[in-house]
Design an enzyme around this catalytic site. Structure first.
Site, PDB file in Angstrom:
ATOM      1  N   SER A  39       0.807  -1.227   0.000  1.00 47.70           N
ATOM      2  CA  SER A  39       0.000   0.000   0.000  1.00 47.70           C
ATOM      3  C   SER A  39       0.835   1.270   0.000  1.00 47.70           C
ATOM      4  CB  SER A  39      -0.932   0.016   1.217  1.00 47.70           C
ATOM      5  OG  SER A  39      -0.189  -0.085   2.421  1.00 47.70           O
ATOM      6  N   ASP A 347      -3.760   7.929   8.218  1.00 48.71           N
ATOM      7  CA  ASP A 347      -4.827   7.075   8.740  1.00 48.71           C
ATOM      8  C   ASP A 347      -4.365   6.120   9.830  1.00 48.71           C
ATOM      9  OD1 ASP A 347      -3.312   5.245   7.361  1.00 48.71           O
ATOM     10  OD2 ASP A 347      -4.826   4.745   5.863  1.00 48.71           O
ATOM     11  N   HIS A 350      -0.599   4.741   7.269  1.00 53.85           N
ATOM     12  CA  HIS A 350      -0.020   5.363   6.077  1.00 53.85           C
ATOM     13  C   HIS A 350       0.170   6.857   6.313  1.00 53.85           C
ATOM     14  CE1 HIS A 350      -2.563   1.892   4.806  1.00 53.85           C
ATOM     15  NE2 HIS A 350      -1.441   1.562   4.193  1.00 53.85           N
TER      16      HIS A 350
END
Length: 381
Positions: A39, A347, A350
């Site tokens: 991610s 978040d 990240h």
């Protein structure tokens, strides 16, 4: 610290110094970027492979800062790979599955780059991790699967091995960050650090074998990031919150033992890269020190404009660190801060676009690569 610990550190620093002296690196411009990872690098592969767009990071406020809508990037805006592309004067790197699954467009769209990274991806295969008792939350598209996608696509970009060598030799390969989820999935589920540490050699070997295979195919320049200081992430600070102040670094508020684990992974990765350099001295293999590039943001947040609380996520569902597994960013019950550029964490797992911009600048124009990157096209980040 034991004499063995000091001896290992001295050996590692020796290798690093030798790399800097023997391989003075001057990077040129590239025709394309080829990305692998999770991610931290995914520009929309998982997003385009999920018909229901059900995961929290497929919903607003993800993407609000730059794209003004969710794109599958796990941030409020651009990622490191996006900033590298802009720095090189290339288009943003498209996700492989976007054209393959959604648009059915020609692979010729990938001539300026292609990204195989998938949010949630692990270095080790999902089947192995499940045998070890770890659930893989988002995807089964591990590093080996991403490499297979690349090999399947390659003949469409080049007809002969010499053509493929030319394509790959003018491409910058971004190898990760990868491996973080092998540890995250286990540690955030409460597995002991001793058990998770046993994964490190397996993760490193997987990354190294992938790099060696790419070199055999013609890769000439690989940028290989290490892991972030995970002890600074709100998700970990929430999961392992402690009343023992000695567990925290007083200068950053990060959990020492988790950052030490990240450092262990990064040390082992650098040793593996040194071995590969000796086997392939003609190939530029650059270690990107994501750990210290990010740690500087926590050590001197005001210097970089991070005047929000560094231990808190910008977007979340409350709690001491604004990270709540019952209301993740993008879920009902969560909300975002007014100005993400003032926060390091987006978040809880990240970073914000602002943090990724500074990390990219540190990698491309600072002292956070081994060997040192002296130039990479004359363009500002």
């Amino acid at each position: 610290m034991s004499s063995m610990g000091w001896s290992f550190q001295a050996y590692l620093m020796n290798l690093i110094l030798v790399s800097v002296i023997i391989i003075p690196l001057v990077l040129g411009c590239y025709n394309s970027i080829i990305g692998f990872g999770d991610s931290i690098t995914d520009t929309g592969n998982l997003y385009n492979s999920d018909p229901n767009r059900s995961l929290n990071f497929f919903h607003p406020p993800y993407g609000e800062t730059y794209f003004h809508h969710p794109t599958g990037r796990c941030s409020d805006g651009r990622l490191v790979i996006d900033f590298i592309a802009e720095f090189l004067g290339l288009p943003l790197v498209p996700p492989y599955l976007e054209s393959l699954i959604i648009s059915n467009q020609s692979v010729q769209n990938f001539e300026a780059g292609v990204n195989f990274a998938v949010a949630g991806a692990t270095a080790l295969d999902a089947a192995f991790l499940e045998e070890m008792g770890d659930s893989v939350s988002c995807t089964n598209d591990s590093l080996s699967i991403q490499l297979e996608w690349f090999k399947q696509m390659l003949p469409s970009l080049c007809n002969t091995s010499s053509d493929c060598n030319k394509v790959l030799s003018t491409s910058l390969i971004l190898m990760g960050e990868i491996g973080g989820n092998d540890y995250n999935d286990a540690l955030l589920a409460g597995k002991s650090i001793e058990k998770v540490q046993a994964y490190v050699p397996l993760v490193i070997e997987t990354i190294a074998s992938t790099i060696n295979e790419l070199i055999e195919l013609g890769a000439a320049t690989l940028l290989v990031p290490g892991n972030f200081p995970i002890g600074c992430l709100p998700a970990y600070l929430t999961t392992y919150e402690s009343s023992d102040k000695n567990q925290y670094d007083p200068s950053t508020g990060c959990l020492n033992w988790l950052n030490k684990f990240s450092g262990y992974h990064n040390d082992q990765l650098q040793l593996a890269l040194s071995r590969i350099r000796r086997l392939h001295p003609q190939v530029a293999i650059i270690y990107a020190d994501y750990y210290n590039a990010m740690l500087q943001l926590y050590q001197s947040p005001d210097q970089f404009g991070f005047i929000g609380e560094t231990s808190k996520a910008c977007c979340g569902g409350g709690g001491p660190y604004n990270y709540n597994t019952s209301a993740l960013c993008g879920d009902a019950g969560a909300s975002a801060c007014e100005n993400p550029a003032q926060f390091i964490s987006w978040d809880g797992l990240h970073s914000t676009e602002a943090a990724y911009r500074w990390i990219t600048k540190a990698i491309l124009q600072g002292n956070y690569t081994v060997p040192r990157v002296s130039t990479l096209c004359d363009s500002p980040v």
